[in-house]
Write a protein that holds these residues in place. Structure first.
Motif, PDB file in Angstrom:
ATOM      1  N   ARG A 148       0.818  -1.209   0.000  1.00  9.74           N
ATOM      2  CA  ARG A 148       0.000   0.000   0.000  1.00  9.74           C
ATOM      3  C   ARG A 148       0.856   1.265   0.000  1.00  9.74           C
ATOM      4  NH1 ARG A 148      -3.489   2.539   4.746  1.00  9.74           N
ATOM      5  NH2 ARG A 148      -1.466   2.263   5.674  1.00  9.74           N
ATOM      6  N   PRO A 153      -1.735   7.107   1.741  1.00  8.17           N
ATOM      7  CA  PRO A 153      -2.155   5.701   1.743  1.00  8.17           C
ATOM      8  C   PRO A 153      -3.670   5.535   1.880  1.00  8.17           C
ATOM      9  CG  PRO A 153      -0.206   5.978   3.098  1.00  8.17           C
ATOM     10  CD  PRO A 153      -0.669   7.353   2.708  1.00  8.17           C
ATOM     11  N   ILE A 162      -5.355   5.019  -1.377  1.00  9.44           N
ATOM     12  CA  ILE A 162      -5.285   3.634  -1.856  1.00  9.44           C
ATOM     13  C   ILE A 162      -6.378   2.812  -1.181  1.00  9.44           C
ATOM     14  CG2 ILE A 162      -3.823   1.571  -2.070  1.00  9.44           C
ATOM     15  CD1 ILE A 162      -2.858   4.089  -3.700  1.00  9.44           C
ATOM     16  N   ASN A 163      -6.526   2.999   0.140  1.00 12.18           N
ATOM     17  CA  ASN A 163      -7.592   2.290   0.863  1.00 12.18           C
ATOM     18  C   ASN A 163      -8.960   2.608   0.276  1.00 12.18           C
ATOM     19  OD1 ASN A 163      -5.843   1.077   2.619  1.00 12.18           O
ATOM     20  ND2 ASN A 163      -6.227   2.491   4.299  1.00 12.18           N
ATOM     21  N   SER A 167      -5.849  -7.859   3.681  1.00 11.21           N
ATOM     22  CA  SER A 167      -4.732  -7.053   4.159  1.00 11.21           C
ATOM     23  C   SER A 167      -3.890  -7.882   5.102  1.00 11.21           C
ATOM     24  CB  SER A 167      -5.273  -5.819   4.887  1.00 11.21           C
ATOM     25  OG  SER A 167      -4.218  -5.010   5.320  1.00 11.21           O
TER      26      SER A 167
END
Length: 152
Positions: free
Chosen positions: A28, A39, A42-43, A60
């Protein structure tokens, strides 16, 4: 101009295709650095664009730098995805969320355009107008039953 979320989504999909596998492992933080974003961006892409109703399973892994595993699963070949979709539907589902699932089925040639249309008509609010309460509960059961026929 495409939004960053769209660009990230397409990039990940291209990695999946180039990998010639149905599974991809990514970091990530490395992906966030590549796109020069947080980040959390990205999540956001992973939680909104790579969902079970679109045929993806995202896992994850923590520790050792951590990674994210993205799996693309075919409905016809993996009963686990059908179970995951049924879990996502749960006891209640909105019309909009149902439409996303049906669109996925049609896009992946699991149902014809006509079958998708019939499914959409069957679960729309107008068709369920006689129900005073629990439309979403009834819609969930109806959709689960239609999906169970497809998984045979």
């Amino acid at each position: 101009m495409a939004r960053l979320s769209d660009i990230i989504e397409e990039f990940i999909k291209q990695l999946l295709q180039d990998n010639d596998e149905s599974e991809l492992q990514i970091q990530r933080n490395e992906l966030a650095n590549y796109f020069r974003c947080a980040p959390s961006q990205i999540n956001y892409v992973l939680t909104t664009r790579f969902t079970t109703d679109r045929g993806y399973y995202v896992e994850s892994k923590r520790g050792g730098g951590g990674c994210i595993i993205i799996k693309h699963v075919d409905f016809n070949h993996d009963k686990r995805l059908m179970q995951a979709v049924n879990l996502q539907i749960g006891d209640s589902i909105t019309f909009d969320k149902s439409i996303k699932i049906i669109n996925y089925l049609q896009e992946n040639n699991l149902v014809s355009e006509r079958e998708a249309y019939i499914m959409k008509v069957a679960i729309n609010d107008r068709s369920l107008s006689l129900l005073q309460e629990n439309k979403n509960t009834f819609r969930a059961e109806l959709l689960k039953n239609m999906l169970s026929v497809l998984s045979v």
